[in-house]
Enzyme design. Sequence first.
Site, short mmCIF file in Angstrom:
data_model
loop_
_atom_site.label_atom_id
_atom_site.label_comp_id
_atom_site.label_asym_id
_atom_site.label_seq_id
_atom_site.Cartn_x
_atom_site.Cartn_y
_atom_site.Cartn_z
N LYS A 1 -10.35 -8.11 -34.43
CA LYS A 1 -10.15 -7.68 -35.82
C LYS A 1 -11.54 -7.31 -36.33
O LYS A 1 -12.36 -8.19 -36.60
CB LYS A 1 -9.53 -8.80 -36.65
CG LYS A 1 -9.40 -8.45 -38.12
CD LYS A 1 -8.91 -9.62 -38.95
CE LYS A 1 -9.09 -9.30 -40.43
NZ LYS A 1 -8.80 -10.43 -41.29
N GLY B 1 -8.74 -12.45 -50.08
CA GLY B 1 -8.68 -13.69 -50.84
C GLY B 1 -8.28 -13.54 -52.29
O GLY B 1 -8.20 -14.53 -53.02
N ALA C 1 -5.10 -8.47 -45.85
CA ALA C 1 -5.89 -8.91 -47.00
C ALA C 1 -5.24 -8.62 -48.35
O ALA C 1 -4.59 -7.60 -48.54
CB ALA C 1 -7.28 -8.30 -47.01
N GLY C 2 -5.42 -9.57 -49.25
CA GLY C 2 -4.99 -9.39 -50.64
C GLY C 2 -3.58 -9.87 -50.93
O GLY C 2 -3.14 -9.88 -52.08
N ASN D 1 -3.97 -15.22 -44.99
CA ASN D 1 -4.51 -16.55 -44.74
C ASN D 1 -4.51 -17.39 -46.02
O ASN D 1 -3.80 -18.39 -46.15
CB ASN D 1 -5.92 -16.41 -44.15
CG ASN D 1 -6.53 -17.72 -43.68
OD1 ASN D 1 -7.38 -17.73 -42.81
ND2 ASN D 1 -6.13 -18.87 -44.21
N THR D 2 -5.29 -16.92 -47.02
CA THR D 2 -5.51 -17.72 -48.22
C THR D 2 -4.21 -18.07 -48.94
O THR D 2 -4.06 -19.20 -49.43
CB THR D 2 -6.46 -16.97 -49.18
OG1 THR D 2 -7.57 -16.48 -48.43
CG2 THR D 2 -6.96 -17.87 -50.29
#
Lengths: 257, 65
Positions: A96, A157, A184-185, A206-207
Amino acid sequence: MTLFYGTELTSPLMLGTALYPSPAIMAEAFKASGAGVATVSLRRESGADRAGQDFWSLVSDFGVPVLPNTAGCHTVKEAVTTAQMAREVFGTPWIKLEVIGHTDTLQPDVFGLVEAAKILTEDGFEVFPYTTEDLIVAERLLNAGCKVLMPWGAPIGSGLGLNNLHGLRTMRAQFPDVPMVIDAGIGLPSHAAQAMEMGFDAVLLNTAVAKAGDPVAMARAFGLAVEAGKAAYDADPMEPRDMASPSTPLIGKAFLE
Amino acid sequence: MKIILNGEARDVAQANLAVALEELGYSTAKIATALNGNFVPASARASTPLSDGDLLEVVAPMQGG
């Protein structure tokens, strides 16, 4: 069936392994999500405590492909060297590729990204580039040898969801045969479902799971959301319209005036 | 000789990377190495000499998103 460099995933969810309250909760959340890929990273290891070795034994138990990242790299040189180290440690050509261009937004440096992608694909890597929805950059990444694209939904994040629906829709339409991951996001399962409904092939997050009050329950919610979104896309959704259209047939309605 | 291991000064007796890693406690660990910013594959460690002041990075699997 979407193949990512020849590999079929068991779920279109790619889940990160960072920021959880504990390694045990991370492992439980990962299993609850049913995710098809685990994203991992590399950090300095001390010969004394060997923290990385315990982490690795946990993740290798998941039985899914791992996708190492070059998170935190701001130059082409750093990203390429990190990728080379990752390939050796994790035993996979997948990377990645992140080349970060801006400290506050973590926006990719797309110029460095294309340069690094070219170097890595020539060296046999299978690159998953973290990019924006810019079509010209996408074209350059494909020309550089990338066979997957990973446009951002919103800054890493942030949990804002899909910030530029029009741009992402255009990108999806422009490259219909390229496997694409929204990376992301993502903040909520509805964001992940939306990405899948739009025809993206996977989502990476993830977050949103790790920082939820109950990461295990949220992981399960995301697993359900990507399945629902994918099933909806495959079912060919109706076209929206501006005016109402009755769903109950009027023929045969009783005359009651 | 003195090298900088992951940002900290360390003394090592050995002048080749493979043996120095043993000395530094990394034997059998799943790691990758870079010397002065350049990747050194595991297969090249035994033939990679160390010099005074070298910057050695040793990394291992870690949580990531």
